[in-house]
Design a protein around this motif. Structure first.
Motif, PDB file in Angstrom:
ATOM      1  N   ASN A 119       0.800  -1.218   0.000  1.00 41.63           N
ATOM      2  CA  ASN A 119       0.000   0.000   0.000  1.00 41.63           C
ATOM      3  C   ASN A 119       0.832   1.267   0.000  1.00 41.63           C
ATOM      4  OD1 ASN A 119      -2.708  -1.187   0.192  1.00 41.63           O
ATOM      5  ND2 ASN A 119      -2.014  -1.907   2.197  1.00 41.63           N
ATOM      6  N   CYS A 120       0.222   2.315  -0.536  1.00 46.54           N
ATOM      7  CA  CYS A 120       0.912   3.598  -0.649  1.00 46.54           C
ATOM      8  C   CYS A 120      -0.153   4.694  -0.559  1.00 46.54           C
ATOM      9  CB  CYS A 120       1.626   3.640  -2.003  1.00 46.54           C
ATOM     10  SG  CYS A 120       2.536   5.148  -2.344  1.00 46.54           S
ATOM     11  N   ASP A 121       0.104   5.703   0.236  1.00 41.92           N
ATOM     12  CA  ASP A 121      -0.801   6.840   0.346  1.00 41.92           C
ATOM     13  C   ASP A 121      -0.081   8.119  -0.063  1.00 41.92           C
ATOM     14  OD1 ASP A 121      -1.682   5.085   3.158  1.00 41.92           O
ATOM     15  OD2 ASP A 121      -3.176   5.568   1.625  1.00 41.92           O
ATOM     16  N   TYR A 122      -0.820   9.045  -0.624  1.00 49.77           N
ATOM     17  CA  TYR A 122      -0.197  10.300  -1.022  1.00 49.77           C
ATOM     18  C   TYR A 122      -1.069  11.470  -0.610  1.00 49.77           C
ATOM     19  CZ  TYR A 122      -3.343   9.928  -5.090  1.00 49.77           C
ATOM     20  OH  TYR A 122      -4.449   9.802  -5.901  1.00 49.77           O
ATOM     21  N   THR A 123      -0.459  12.632  -0.553  1.00 51.20           N
ATOM     22  CA  THR A 123      -1.191  13.802  -0.073  1.00 51.20           C
ATOM     23  C   THR A 123      -1.447  14.838  -1.172  1.00 51.20           C
ATOM     24  OG1 THR A 123       0.900  14.830   0.598  1.00 51.20           O
ATOM     25  CG2 THR A 123      -0.297  13.565   2.276  1.00 51.20           C
ATOM     26  N   ASN A 124      -0.654  14.807  -2.235  1.00 51.45           N
ATOM     27  CA  ASN A 124      -0.753  15.835  -3.265  1.00 51.45           C
ATOM     28  C   ASN A 124      -1.741  15.396  -4.341  1.00 51.45           C
ATOM     29  OD1 ASN A 124      -0.390  17.738  -5.269  1.00 51.45           O
ATOM     30  ND2 ASN A 124       1.834  17.761  -5.122  1.00 51.45           N
ATOM     31  N   SER A 125      -2.878  16.057  -4.419  1.00 47.70           N
ATOM     32  CA  SER A 125      -3.911  15.671  -5.391  1.00 47.70           C
ATOM     33  C   SER A 125      -3.515  16.029  -6.824  1.00 47.70           C
ATOM     34  CB  SER A 125      -5.238  16.337  -5.042  1.00 47.70           C
ATOM     35  OG  SER A 125      -5.074  17.743  -4.992  1.00 47.70           O
ATOM     36  N   MET A 126      -2.409  16.730  -6.986  1.00 45.75           N
ATOM     37  CA  MET A 126      -1.951  17.094  -8.329  1.00 45.75           C
ATOM     38  C   MET A 126      -1.111  15.993  -8.982  1.00 45.75           C
ATOM     39  SD  MET A 126      -3.274  19.978  -8.824  1.00 45.75           S
ATOM     40  CE  MET A 126      -2.427  20.550 -10.293  1.00 45.75           C
ATOM     41  N   PHE A 127      -0.742  14.981  -8.221  1.00 43.79           N
ATOM     42  CA  PHE A 127       0.021  13.874  -8.817  1.00 43.79           C
ATOM     43  C   PHE A 127      -0.783  13.272  -9.963  1.00 43.79           C
ATOM     44  CE2 PHE A 127       3.518  14.144  -6.258  1.00 43.79           C
ATOM     45  CZ  PHE A 127       3.370  13.758  -4.932  1.00 43.79           C
TER      46      PHE A 127
ATOM     47  N   ARG B  11       1.456 -10.898 -13.284  1.00 42.53           N
ATOM     48  CA  ARG B  11       1.087 -11.145 -11.888  1.00 42.53           C
ATOM     49  C   ARG B  11       0.902  -9.852 -11.093  1.00 42.53           C
ATOM     50  NH1 ARG B  11       4.687 -13.184  -8.763  1.00 42.53           N
ATOM     51  NH2 ARG B  11       6.530 -12.714 -10.043  1.00 42.53           N
ATOM     52  N   PHE B  12       1.216  -8.725 -11.699  1.00 43.21           N
ATOM     53  CA  PHE B  12       1.209  -7.444 -10.987  1.00 43.21           C
ATOM     54  C   PHE B  12       0.037  -6.579 -11.426  1.00 43.21           C
ATOM     55  CE2 PHE B  12       5.336  -8.170  -9.178  1.00 43.21           C
ATOM     56  CZ  PHE B  12       5.983  -8.975 -10.095  1.00 43.21           C
ATOM     57  N   THR B  13      -0.688  -6.075 -10.445  1.00 40.41           N
ATOM     58  CA  THR B  13      -1.793  -5.158 -10.716  1.00 40.41           C
ATOM     59  C   THR B  13      -1.672  -3.970  -9.788  1.00 40.41           C
ATOM     60  OG1 THR B  13      -3.238  -7.005 -11.313  1.00 40.41           O
ATOM     61  CG2 THR B  13      -4.296  -4.894 -10.867  1.00 40.41           C
ATOM     62  N   VAL B  14      -1.803  -2.784 -10.356  1.00 42.61           N
ATOM     63  CA  VAL B  14      -1.796  -1.580  -9.519  1.00 42.61           C
ATOM     64  C   VAL B  14      -3.197  -0.984  -9.541  1.00 42.61           C
ATOM     65  CG1 VAL B  14      -0.884  -0.184 -11.433  1.00 42.61           C
ATOM     66  CG2 VAL B  14      -0.732   0.663  -9.095  1.00 42.61           C
ATOM     67  N   PHE B  15      -3.675  -0.630  -8.378  1.00 44.54           N
ATOM     68  CA  PHE B  15      -4.987  -0.002  -8.219  1.00 44.54           C
ATOM     69  C   PHE B  15      -4.795   1.419  -7.707  1.00 44.54           C
ATOM     70  CE2 PHE B  15      -7.686  -3.667  -8.840  1.00 44.54           C
ATOM     71  CZ  PHE B  15      -6.879  -4.743  -8.491  1.00 44.54           C
ATOM     72  N   LEU B  16      -5.587   2.323  -8.267  1.00 45.67           N
ATOM     73  CA  LEU B  16      -5.523   3.710  -7.831  1.00 45.67           C
ATOM     74  C   LEU B  16      -6.898   4.174  -7.376  1.00 45.67           C
ATOM     75  CD1 LEU B  16      -4.025   6.425  -7.569  1.00 45.67           C
ATOM     76  CD2 LEU B  16      -4.588   6.870  -9.978  1.00 45.67           C
ATOM     77  N   ASN B  17      -6.966   4.677  -6.169  1.00 49.80           N
ATOM     78  CA  ASN B  17      -8.195   5.246  -5.621  1.00 49.80           C
ATOM     79  C   ASN B  17      -7.928   6.724  -5.362  1.00 49.80           C
ATOM     80  OD1 ASN B  17     -10.278   6.164  -3.964  1.00 49.80           O
ATOM     81  ND2 ASN B  17     -10.545   4.176  -2.983  1.00 49.80           N
ATOM     82  N   LYS B  18      -8.326   7.545  -6.326  1.00 52.09           N
ATOM     83  CA  LYS B  18      -7.977   8.978  -6.238  1.00 52.09           C
ATOM     84  C   LYS B  18      -8.697   9.664  -5.091  1.00 52.09           C
ATOM     85  CE  LYS B  18      -8.778   9.838 -10.630  1.00 52.09           C
ATOM     86  NZ  LYS B  18      -8.709   8.483 -11.242  1.00 52.09           N
ATOM     87  N   SER B  19      -9.921   9.274  -4.836  1.00 49.89           N
ATOM     88  CA  SER B  19     -10.670   9.952  -3.767  1.00 49.89           C
ATOM     89  C   SER B  19     -10.019   9.696  -2.417  1.00 49.89           C
ATOM     90  CB  SER B  19     -12.128   9.510  -3.761  1.00 49.89           C
ATOM     91  OG  SER B  19     -12.213   8.117  -3.563  1.00 49.89           O
TER      92      SER B  19
END
Lengths: 111, 114
Positions: free
Chosen positions: A22-30, A61-69
């Motif tokens: 898991n990875c979290d980010y703070t900048n919504s401009m990414f 075998r690799f999947t990346v998921f992005l949840n922008k909200s």
């Protein structure tokens, strides 16, 4: 101010099972996100990426998921193999500017 | 063929010395970077060059000076080395910058200042 965070420094998974990093980010401009894999005494190697206009990208075998909200990114490895044992970094960039890396998660896949 | 190569792989030197780390990429990329990985394993950008032109210079001491003789090379020169400079330094390159492209990294240079 750490804009990209990987809150789990380590993870152990049994061979054949799913690994979720898991990875979290703070900048919504990414607008572009990447995962890198790093073995000891080597440089990081690119694994998979995702643009902010998508919510999922799959490569074998690799999947990346992005949840922008939620400003959350995850990497799924299925099935996990002992050779996947490494440190995984997530990274993000905005409008062609620099990559900002998280601090990494050490994955250990147990045989 | 090694895509991004940096030399030396290990560098041990005394405080106060001046040292250089060389980096070369054979990928035809326009953009090259230097990253520093400190003792906390945090990978942080130092410099970015696009076609020999400096485009990113993070808050790095003036003792660090990058030099790009051509777009395939980005060397890092460090003056008056300090103990806190001990880290692993990674060179990287990408095709057009970070927008929609990945960076390729060298194997790293472990610098130890004693």
């Amino acid at each position: 101010d750490q804009q990209v965070k990987q809150n789990s420094p380590s993870l152990s998974v049994q061979e054949g099972r799913i690994s979720i990093l898991n990875c979290d980010y703070t900048n919504s401009m990414f607008d572009y996100f990447l995962w890198y894999k790093k073995y000891p005494a080597e440089g990081p190697t690119f694994l998979i990426s995702i643009s902010s206009i998508k919510d999922k990208n799959e490569d074998g075998r690799f999947t990346v998921f992005l949840n922008k909200s939620a400003k959350h990114l995850s990497l799924h490895i299925v099935p996990s193999q002992p050779g996947d044992s490494a440190v995984y970094f997530c990274a993000a960039s905005v409008e062609g500017d620099k990559y900002i890396f998280g601090t990494g998660t050490r994955l250990k896949v147990l045989a | 063929d090694t895509a991004v190569s940096q030399t030396p792989k290990y560098l041990v030197t005394q405080m106060g010395n001046d040292k250089s780390i060389k980096c070369e990429q054979n990928l035809g990329h326009d953009t090259m970077y230097w990253y520093k990985q400190d003792s906390k394993k945090f990978l942080k950008i130092m410099f970015s060059y696009n076609n020999k032109e400096l485009i990113i210079n993070e808050t790095v001491p003036n003792r660090f000076s990058p030099k790009s003789p051509d777009k395939a090379h980005l060397n890092l020169h460090i003056n008056s080395l300090e103990l806190g400079d001990s880290a692993v330094y990674f060179c990287a390159s990408s095709l057009y910058g970070t927008g929609g492209t990945e960076a390729f990294f060298g194997q790293g240079t472990r610098l130890t200042v004693v």
